[in-house]
Enzyme design. Structure first.
Site, mmCIF file in Angstrom:
data_model
loop_
_atom_site.group_PDB
_atom_site.id
_atom_site.type_symbol
_atom_site.label_atom_id
_atom_site.label_comp_id
_atom_site.label_asym_id
_atom_site.label_seq_id
_atom_site.Cartn_x
_atom_site.Cartn_y
_atom_site.Cartn_z
ATOM 1 C CE LYS A 73 20.654 3.640 4.410
ATOM 2 N NZ LYS A 73 19.830 3.761 3.230
ATOM 3 C CB THR A 75 27.867 0.733 -1.891
ATOM 4 O OG1 THR A 75 26.863 0.140 -2.714
ATOM 5 C CG2 THR A 75 29.223 0.555 -2.539
ATOM 6 N NE ARG A 96 17.263 -2.327 6.032
ATOM 7 C CZ ARG A 96 16.419 -1.498 5.418
ATOM 8 N NH1 ARG A 96 15.144 -1.541 5.700
ATOM 9 N NH2 ARG A 96 16.855 -0.646 4.514
ATOM 10 C CE LYS A 107 17.353 -1.040 -1.894
ATOM 11 N NZ LYS A 107 17.143 -1.257 -0.451
ATOM 12 C CB ALA A 275 13.013 1.998 6.035
ATOM 13 C CG PHE A 303 13.854 4.925 3.307
ATOM 14 C CD1 PHE A 303 14.147 4.441 2.043
ATOM 15 C CD2 PHE A 303 12.670 4.516 3.889
ATOM 16 C CE1 PHE A 303 13.274 3.589 1.373
ATOM 17 C CE2 PHE A 303 11.789 3.664 3.228
ATOM 18 C CZ PHE A 303 12.097 3.207 1.967
ATOM 19 C CG PHE A 383 28.484 8.306 -8.833
ATOM 20 C CD1 PHE A 383 27.669 7.489 -9.594
ATOM 21 C CD2 PHE A 383 28.243 8.393 -7.461
ATOM 22 C CE1 PHE A 383 26.623 6.772 -9.009
ATOM 23 C CE2 PHE A 383 27.200 7.685 -6.877
ATOM 24 C CZ PHE A 383 26.390 6.873 -7.657
ATOM 25 C CD1 TRP A 411 29.744 0.882 -6.696
ATOM 26 C CD2 TRP A 411 31.242 1.100 -8.330
ATOM 27 N NE1 TRP A 411 29.221 0.260 -7.808
ATOM 28 C CE2 TRP A 411 30.115 0.371 -8.825
ATOM 29 C CE3 TRP A 411 32.303 1.353 -9.196
ATOM 30 C CZ2 TRP A 411 30.053 -0.089 -10.148
ATOM 31 C CZ3 TRP A 411 32.238 0.890 -10.496
ATOM 32 C CH2 TRP A 411 31.124 0.184 -10.973
#
Length: 558
Positions: A73, A75, A96, A107, A275, A303, A383, A411
């Protein structure tokens, strides 16, 4: 196939001096408070002078239900900001700040990934500009002043059994969840049971992220309910006379942090409320400032859309007076396969059937975002293992839901891989089709607000709550808190309160275990199921692989 790590890509970035980034936004050098050469805070006086400027268009990036496969998210948020700038739209990104707890736990970092990152990556994932330390200090100052007040005679007649205010630290440490303080004799005070939460779960964090300015910050801090007397009269931070000193500690932390992307586009990185227990969005002051400086602002919410987007719409937008123009819902082939029943170890094997089955989760989130009157597009975060058949399966499904899915390769390709999504977002935002409205009105009862979210967002049959919970809500309504929005605290891994239930389940109920009043932040927290406000480290924490290499560079952050 060999890929560079996020930190290797970030380290190779050609950063511009932060004064140049500010100048491109029209921020004079005198109004930037540099922290080194590549990050700075924006002065409150400059922000105050922006009030009469028109707002740009606000774009929310949200996601499907999180899975261990990863959705990307942040990214995508960074990539879309770069993409919009690439097609000529003056765009500012708002995300954030990262918490040390998750960074050293499971994470990892929170600055994007690949060629869609915000830099400086290492500093952002470590101490940054010290905002979280300031929040920790302000929170714990209040804790110390509460115990000190009790020690010196307890003039407010605080019931020591009903002190609600715990302590915080910005680290995952399960050993501190429940502790007994003031042992060791008379000079150390009166022993009582308390505990620690992680800093991002502090109400001070939520307050800083919703406050308009320093005056509003102090007012909100003063409203914090920290304890009760024996007759259940609330005691506030203002009663303890801690609000002024806390505001002093937070004076610099209140100012938004300006940094840049790998492509030298501006980004505000400010605040980081949990969150689950809070609303999971960056600060309102950063978002509102960005809206005055850019044609577009791209932000995210924590999230999946059932938690992050709902709280963004119902809490942040309601409280900050924001009107989103469009939303982006991030999904991945890998996550669709996990929702379709594929084990994580088998995600590299093509399974169109599993993708199609897992799309039920995507469909549920699409419906939910649309229910707020905001146009939405699906971003498929690509991906290298994705197959054309799997990607097409998602596109076909989304088309049946009256929306469009766009494959995004940010990405690997940076903004060049985001042009299609950027053009689609502009088309949605500039047609003016958004008809945003929160899910429920302010004057709805607190229990009805909880049930509305449970039924309309989680698709639950109903809410299970003891009489004590329902009576507490009625007591708060009688005390004048009934107009507040509700912040649902539940697992992020499912629409239910069971983290193991994937997909788009129905036929379930939402148990509300307890409710908490965040009077300073301005919302009621409904605790649904088991929620940890102080996480623990995993069996193999990320900290084990983080260190300094022979060249003096940080290694292991990701």
């Amino acid at each position: 196939m060999t890929f560079k790590t996020d930190i290797e890509i970030a380290r190779a970035a050609h950063k511009k001096p932060i004064l140049e980034i500010g100048e491109a936004l029209g921020i004079p050098a005198a109004d930037l408070l540099p922290y080194g050469h590549d990050k700075a805070k924006v002065s409150q006086s400059f922000i105050n002078g922006l009030a009469d400027r028109p707002d740009g268009k606000l774009i929310l990036v949200t996601a499907i239900t999180p899975t261990p496969a990863g959705e990307g998210k942040t990214t995508t948020t960074v990539g879309l900001g770069d993409g919009l700038n690439r097609i000529g739209k003056k765009t500012v990104i708002c995300i954030r700040e990262a918490s040390l707890g998750p960074n050293f736990g499971m994470k990892g970092g929170a600055a994007g990934g690949g060629h869609a990152q915000v830099v400086p990556m290492e500093e952002m994932n470590l101490h940054f500009t010290g905002d979280f330390h300031a929040i920790t200090s302000a929170h714990n100052l209040l804790s110390a002043m509460i115990d000190n007040h009790i020690y010196w005679g307890n003039g407010l007649e605080i019931d020591e059994r009903r002190v609600m205010w715990r302590r915080v630290m910005d680290m995952n440490d399960r050993a501190l969840r429940d502790v007994v303080t003031s042992l060791g004799g008379v000079s150390n005070g009166f022993p009582r049971q308390t505990g620690f939460d992680i800093t991002v779960a502090s109400e001070v964090m939520a307050i800083l992220c919703l406050a308009r300015d320093l005056a509003d910050l102090q007012r909100r801090l003063g409203n914090i309910v920290i304890a009760y007397t024996r007759d259940r009269t609330p005691i506030t931070c203002r009663d303890i006379k801690a609000d002024g000193a806390m505001t002093v500690l937070l004076k610099d932390a209140m100012q938004p942090n300006l940094v840049q992307t790998l492509e030298n586009n501006p980004a505000f990185v400010h605040g980081g409320p949990f969150a689950n227990i809070a609303h999971g969005c960056n600060s309102a002051i950063a978002t509102r400032t960005a809206l005055k400086l850019g044609d577009y602002v791209v932000t995210e919410a924590g999230f999946g859309a059932d938690l992050g987007a709902e709280k963004f719409f119902d809490i942040k937008c309601r409280k900050a007076g924001l009107t989103p123009a469009a939303a982006v819902l991030v999904a991945t082939v890998r996550a669709m396969k996990m929702n379709g029943g594929v084990a994580r170890a088998d995600l590299g094997v093509e399974s169109v059937e599993a993708v199609e089955k897992g799309c039920a989760n995507l469909g549920r989130h699409l419906e939910n975002v649309k229910s707020f009157g905001v146009p939405v597009v699906v971003a498929i975060n690509h991906f290298h293992s994705d197959t054309e058949a799997e990607l097409q399966a998602i596109k076909d499904f989304v088309a049946t839901q009256g929306a469009e899915a766009i494959v995004c390769t940010h990405w690997a390709d940076g903004s060049a891989g985001m042009e299609d999504l950027a053009h689609k977002v502009v088309a949605m935002a500039e047609t003016g089709v958004a008809n945003f409205a929160p899910l429920y009105p302010d004057d709805m009862s607190l229990m009805d607000k909880i049930e509305t979210i449970a039924k309309r967002i989680y698709r639950a049959d109903g809410v299970i709550a003891d009489t004590s919970v329902r009576n507490q809500l009625k007591t708060w309504e009688a005390a004048g808190y009934g107009h507040l929005p509700v912040c649902m605290a539940k697992t992020q891994y499912s629409f239910t309160t069971d983290p193991n239930v994937r997909g788009a389940p129905t036929g379930h109920s939402i148990p509300v275990r307890e409710v908490r009043l965040s009077a300073g932040a301005g919302f009621i927290v409904a605790i649904c199921g088991e929620i940890m406000t102080m996480p623990g480290l995993p069996r193999k924490p990320a900290a084990e692989t983080i260190g300094i290499n022979a060249d003096g560079f940080v290694e292991g952050l990701f």
